[in-house]
Design an enzyme around this catalytic site. Structure first.
Site, PDB file in Angstrom:
ATOM      1  N   LYS A   4       3.765  -8.312   9.874  1.00 22.46           N
ATOM      2  CA  LYS A   4       2.832  -9.017  10.773  1.00 22.46           C
ATOM      3  C   LYS A   4       1.534  -9.358  10.058  1.00 22.46           C
ATOM      4  CE  LYS A   4       4.997 -10.159  14.145  1.00 22.46           C
ATOM      5  NZ  LYS A   4       5.516 -11.182  13.180  1.00 22.46           N
ATOM      6  N   PHE A   5       1.002  -8.435   9.261  1.00 27.91           N
ATOM      7  CA  PHE A   5      -0.232  -8.741   8.546  1.00 27.91           C
ATOM      8  C   PHE A   5       0.047  -9.648   7.357  1.00 27.91           C
ATOM      9  CE2 PHE A   5      -4.272  -8.677   6.683  1.00 27.91           C
ATOM     10  CZ  PHE A   5      -4.163  -8.339   5.328  1.00 27.91           C
ATOM     11  N   TRP A   6       0.968  -9.273   6.483  1.00 28.76           N
ATOM     12  CA  TRP A   6       1.147 -10.034   5.253  1.00 28.76           C
ATOM     13  C   TRP A   6       1.681 -11.444   5.486  1.00 28.76           C
ATOM     14  CZ3 TRP A   6      -1.547  -9.447   1.255  1.00 28.76           C
ATOM     15  CH2 TRP A   6      -2.056  -8.192   0.923  1.00 28.76           C
ATOM     16  N   LEU A 139      -6.595   1.918  -2.421  1.00 31.84           N
ATOM     17  CA  LEU A 139      -6.482   1.796  -0.960  1.00 31.84           C
ATOM     18  C   LEU A 139      -5.948   3.119  -0.438  1.00 31.84           C
ATOM     19  CD1 LEU A 139      -6.317   0.414   1.818  1.00 31.84           C
ATOM     20  CD2 LEU A 139      -4.098  -0.522   1.102  1.00 31.84           C
ATOM     21  N   CYS A 140      -6.722   3.748   0.425  1.00 29.21           N
ATOM     22  CA  CYS A 140      -6.341   5.085   0.901  1.00 29.21           C
ATOM     23  C   CYS A 140      -6.864   5.302   2.310  1.00 29.21           C
ATOM     24  CB  CYS A 140      -6.927   6.129  -0.046  1.00 29.21           C
ATOM     25  SG  CYS A 140      -6.464   7.823   0.385  1.00 29.21           S
ATOM     26  N   VAL A 141      -5.972   5.694   3.221  1.00 30.47           N
ATOM     27  CA  VAL A 141      -6.363   6.087   4.579  1.00 30.47           C
ATOM     28  C   VAL A 141      -5.978   7.547   4.734  1.00 30.47           C
ATOM     29  CG1 VAL A 141      -5.787   5.802   7.033  1.00 30.47           C
ATOM     30  CG2 VAL A 141      -6.204   3.780   5.594  1.00 30.47           C
ATOM     31  N   ALA A 151      -5.238  -0.234   7.515  1.00 29.09           N
ATOM     32  CA  ALA A 151      -5.113  -0.851   6.184  1.00 29.09           C
ATOM     33  C   ALA A 151      -5.389  -2.358   6.221  1.00 29.09           C
ATOM     34  CB  ALA A 151      -3.736  -0.564   5.586  1.00 29.09           C
ATOM     35  N   LEU A 389      -4.682   0.380 -13.207  1.00 28.98           N
ATOM     36  CA  LEU A 389      -4.838   1.858 -13.266  1.00 28.98           C
ATOM     37  C   LEU A 389      -4.289   2.529 -12.004  1.00 28.98           C
ATOM     38  CD1 LEU A 389      -8.422   1.652 -14.698  1.00 28.98           C
ATOM     39  CD2 LEU A 389      -6.289   2.148 -15.934  1.00 28.98           C
TER      40      LEU A 389
HETATM   41  C1  NHW Z   1      -9.505 -12.888  -2.684  1.00 26.84           C
HETATM   42  C2  NHW Z   1      -9.594 -11.341  -2.738  1.00 26.84           C
HETATM   43  C3  NHW Z   1      -8.398 -10.627  -1.998  1.00 26.84           C
HETATM   44  C4  NHW Z   1      -8.527  -9.079  -2.055  1.00 26.84           C
HETATM   45  C5  NHW Z   1      -7.372  -8.402  -1.269  1.00 26.84           C
HETATM   46  C6  NHW Z   1      -6.017  -8.596  -1.967  1.00 26.84           C
HETATM   47  C7  NHW Z   1      -4.897  -7.802  -1.263  1.00 26.84           C
HETATM   48  C8  NHW Z   1      -5.018  -6.291  -1.546  1.00 26.84           C
HETATM   49  C9  NHW Z   1      -3.917  -5.477  -0.818  1.00 26.84           C
HETATM   50  C10 NHW Z   1      -4.082  -3.974  -1.003  1.00 26.84           C
HETATM   51  C11 NHW Z   1      -3.660  -3.523  -2.384  1.00 26.84           C
HETATM   52  C12 NHW Z   1      -3.799  -2.005  -2.573  1.00 26.84           C
HETATM   53  C13 NHW Z   1      -3.385  -1.621  -3.985  1.00 26.84           C
HETATM   54  C14 NHW Z   1      -3.535  -0.137  -4.253  1.00 26.84           C
HETATM   55  O1  NHW Z   1      -4.436   0.505  -3.747  1.00 26.84           O
HETATM   56  C15 NHW Z   1      -2.475   0.555  -5.157  1.00 26.84           C
HETATM   57  S1  NHW Z   1      -1.018   0.962  -4.104  1.00 26.84           S
HETATM   58  C16 NHW Z   1      -1.529   2.503  -3.394  1.00 26.84           C
HETATM   59  C17 NHW Z   1      -1.769   2.385  -1.893  1.00 26.84           C
HETATM   60  N1  NHW Z   1      -2.222   3.669  -1.369  1.00 26.84           N
HETATM   61  C18 NHW Z   1      -1.381   4.678  -1.054  1.00 26.84           C
HETATM   62  O2  NHW Z   1      -0.178   4.565  -1.124  1.00 26.84           O
HETATM   63  C19 NHW Z   1      -2.062   5.979  -0.639  1.00 26.84           C
HETATM   64  C20 NHW Z   1      -1.304   6.715   0.449  1.00 26.84           C
HETATM   65  N2  NHW Z   1      -1.067   5.847   1.593  1.00 26.84           N
HETATM   66  C21 NHW Z   1      -2.079   5.472   2.416  1.00 26.84           C
HETATM   67  O3  NHW Z   1      -3.250   5.819   2.251  1.00 26.84           O
HETATM   68  C22 NHW Z   1      -1.704   4.539   3.552  1.00 26.84           C
HETATM   69  O4  NHW Z   1      -0.324   4.663   3.808  1.00 26.84           O
HETATM   70  C23 NHW Z   1      -2.047   3.064   3.249  1.00 26.84           C
HETATM   71  C24 NHW Z   1      -3.564   2.905   3.208  1.00 26.84           C
HETATM   72  C25 NHW Z   1      -1.426   2.628   1.933  1.00 26.84           C
HETATM   73  C26 NHW Z   1      -1.483   2.191   4.374  1.00 26.84           C
HETATM   74  O5  NHW Z   1      -2.033   2.636   5.616  1.00 26.84           O
HETATM   75  P1  NHW Z   1      -1.038   3.055   6.834  1.00 26.84           P
HETATM   76  O6  NHW Z   1      -1.822   3.835   7.809  1.00 26.84           O
HETATM   77  O7  NHW Z   1       0.190   3.650   6.237  1.00 26.84           O
HETATM   78  O8  NHW Z   1      -0.571   1.632   7.477  1.00 26.84           O
HETATM   79  P2  NHW Z   1      -1.407   0.770   8.525  1.00 26.84           P
HETATM   80  O9  NHW Z   1      -2.851   0.979   8.369  1.00 26.84           O
HETATM   81  O10 NHW Z   1      -0.839   1.011   9.876  1.00 26.84           O
HETATM   82  O11 NHW Z   1      -1.079  -0.733   8.056  1.00 26.84           O
HETATM   83  C27 NHW Z   1       0.274  -1.158   7.872  1.00 26.84           C
HETATM   84  C28 NHW Z   1       0.207  -2.450   7.123  1.00 26.84           C
HETATM   85  O12 NHW Z   1      -0.326  -2.188   5.793  1.00 26.84           O
HETATM   86  C29 NHW Z   1       0.623  -2.650   4.839  1.00 26.84           C
HETATM   87  N3  NHW Z   1       0.597  -1.786   3.653  1.00 26.84           N
HETATM   88  C30 NHW Z   1       1.062  -0.530   3.559  1.00 26.84           C
HETATM   89  N4  NHW Z   1       0.881  -0.049   2.319  1.00 26.84           N
HETATM   90  C31 NHW Z   1       0.282  -1.043   1.598  1.00 26.84           C
HETATM   91  C32 NHW Z   1      -0.156  -1.161   0.229  1.00 26.84           C
HETATM   92  N5  NHW Z   1       0.004  -0.168  -0.663  1.00 26.84           N
HETATM   93  N6  NHW Z   1      -0.712  -2.333  -0.171  1.00 26.84           N
HETATM   94  C33 NHW Z   1      -0.850  -3.355   0.706  1.00 26.84           C
HETATM   95  N7  NHW Z   1      -0.465  -3.304   2.014  1.00 26.84           N
HETATM   96  C34 NHW Z   1       0.096  -2.155   2.446  1.00 26.84           C
HETATM   97  C35 NHW Z   1       1.960  -2.585   5.532  1.00 26.84           C
HETATM   98  O13 NHW Z   1       2.882  -3.431   4.873  1.00 26.84           O
HETATM   99  C36 NHW Z   1       1.585  -3.072   6.918  1.00 26.84           C
HETATM  100  O14 NHW Z   1       1.420  -4.469   6.922  1.00 26.84           O
HETATM  101  P3  NHW Z   1       2.626  -5.429   7.470  1.00 26.84           P
HETATM  102  O15 NHW Z   1       2.755  -5.137   8.952  1.00 26.84           O
HETATM  103  O16 NHW Z   1       2.217  -6.831   7.166  1.00 26.84           O
HETATM  104  O17 NHW Z   1       3.844  -5.004   6.693  1.00 26.84           O
END
Ligand code: NHW
Ligand code: U53
Length: 389
Positions: A4-6, A139-141, A151, A389
């Site tokens: 839905k978001f992406w 990115l961390c919640v 997120a 990183l």
């Molecule tokens: C022009 C400038 C642009 C700048 C921005 C560019 C883009 C940067 C993008 C960011 C790049 C980061 C890179 C990076 O940091 C490196 S990847 C590491 C990401 N962090 C972790 O895995 C840490 C542990 N997990 C968490 O903290 C949570 O599970 C996170 C916060 C991951 C999601 O929180 P949650 O409580 O579990 O979930 P909801 O809040 O309910 O949200 C669900 C929605 O979030 C989508 N989701 C889940 N994981 C994702 C991820 N790793 N990237 C992108 N999106 C991610 C998911 O597909 C869904 O969307 P959808 O419904 O469309 O599918």
């Protein structure tokens, strides 16, 4: 799987795959700064935005603890990344960084840090175009606030703040599949301390293998084999920059490093990044380069060990010294520094040494993404010259 978001974002959409009528490059045009939303996105009632000054020990420590307890774990919850405070300062404060891109969320009542997302500016070349991008990371919640759609708000807010600096593209990686990877890489692991990796349950004793036989299998010499192999020093920055720019020019996507960038990203920093070069003993020419960064992990649920000391292959340039020999010397110095494991992705020319140097394939994949920039066809990992990183 619906996203839905992406599906609302300017990223390659699954429905577009194979549509060669869509041109390579930006998906949406830049807007004027007056059209960028001036105020932050709304957070749920009890929470507020905060900017995390990573040069402040107190704030850096808060970020460290949030990540230490809530950042990425492997699928079997055996490890959780434990980025050090000095690593976070290095990763988030490169030349020209924007403090406003180090974004936190605090609970209003307790003032506790409960979420985080970061951007750092980078010049990334895609084929012949050098594009100013934000590299998004950390990115961390907090575990207690998951699955509340926080997120997407974090992502929209960092996007807004990047737009305010007149930048419109980003690069990021994730272990999860999202619309749409530009390439998908494999992690590979080279045991340096096989006994510990077996004790924590990551590795298993091979069939018909004893522990002492396994230790012998992974044994390395006490010192590097290449004559002229030494640590990089400040005086080497011009030569290393030339070497690296030349080498990276062969990849489809790669950072466009200048001497300032090389000084920050590739000079040795204790417990953060190690870099070595080969200086010909005869001509004193600098011919090769290798580097790895230090990223420990907490070992979850093991009585005997708390921490895994892991080295991650960073940028390596082989011109005169065979890459196999250069990387074996990297393994040797990593073992000398008491690392338990040396990790590498199958990017650049890494595939040429992985099996021969006794790396084993991991079960995790790393997907690379670009935001608001379309790449016609997904790349092979060997076409990628970017390590985040
Ligand atoms: C022009 C400038 C642009 C700048 C921005 C560019 C883009 C940067 C993008 C960011 C790049 C980061 C890179 C990076 O940091 C490196 S990847 C590491 C990401 N962090 C972790 O895995 C840490 C542990 N997990 C968490 O903290 C949570 O599970 C996170 C916060 C991951 C999601 O929180 P949650 O409580 O579990 O979930 P909801 O809040 O309910 O949200 C669900 C929605 O979030 C989508 N989701 C889940 N994981 C994702 C991820 N790793 N990237 C992108 N999106 C991610 C998911 O597909 C869904 O969307 P959808 O419904 O469309 O599918
Ligand atoms: C022993 C080999 O595995 C790791 O080094 C390791 C360590 N910590 C992690 C924390 C979170 C995590 O989440 C995907 C993975 C690891 C991994 S395997 C993938 C990284 C590499 N190479």
């Amino acid at each position: 799987k619906t996203h839905k978001f992406w599906e609302s974002q300017p990223v390659g959409q699954y429905k577009d795959i194979g549509d060669s009528s869509l041109p390579e490059g930006p998906i949406e045009p830049p807007t004027s700064l007056s059209e960028v939303k001036q105020e932050p996105y709304n957070l749920p009632a009890l929470y507020e935005w905060t900017t995390c000054d990573m040069e402040s020990d107190e704030t850096c420590n808060e970020v460290y603890n949030l990540l230490k307890n809530n950042y990425v774990e492997d699928d079997e919850n055996m490890f959780r990344f434990n980025y050090s405070q000095e690593f976070l300062r290095w990763a988030l404060c490169p030349p020209g960084y924007y403090p406003s891109w180090h974004i936190g969320v605090r609970a209003k009542a307790s003032q506790k840090l409960v979420a985080f997302i970061t951007g750092v500016p980078a010049r990334i070349r895609v084929r012949d175009e050098v594009v100013k991008m934000a590299e998004i990371n950390f990115l961390c919640v907090h575990k207690k606030l998951r699955s509340k759609r926080l997120a997407p708000v974090m992502i929209k807010e960092v996007t807004r703040r990047v737009h305010l600096e007149n930048m419109w593209q980003a690069a990021y990686t994730a272990g999860v599949v999202l619309p749409t990877p530009i390439t998908t890489c494999q992690y590979w692991h080279r045991s340096l301390n096989p006994k510990k990796l077996i004790d924590v349950g990551f590795s298993r004793l091979g069939a018909r293998m004893t522990m002492s036989r396994t230790i012998k299998l992974y044994k390395l010499p006490d010192s590097p084999a290449t004559p002229g192999f030494r640590k990089v020093e400040l005086r080497d920055v011009p030569a290393v920059t030339r070497l690296l720019r030349n080498y990276l020019s062969q990849f489809v996507v790669a950072p466009d490093f200048d001497e300032n960038d090389v000084e920050h990203w590739l000079l040795p920093t204790d417990n953060v990044v190690d870099s070595y070069l080969v200086e010909s003993p005869e001509t004193h020419e600098i011919t090769d380069f290798c580097s790895f960064y230090t990223l420990p992990s907490s070992i979850l649920g093991n009585q005997n060990y708390l921490m895994l000391k892991a080295a991650y292959s960073y940028y390596n340039v082989s011109v005169k010294t065979p890459l196999l020999q250069l990387m074996n010397d990297a393994l040797i110095v990593a073992k000398q520094k008491d690392f338990d494991v040396f990790n590498a992705l199958d990017v650049m020319h890494n595939e040429s040494f992985l099996k021969e140097l006794k790396f084993g394939p991991g079960d995790g994949q790393l997907h690379y993404y670009l935001y608001n920039y379309r790449i016609q066809h997904a790349l092979r990992p060997s076409e990628l010259g970017l390590v985040l990183l």
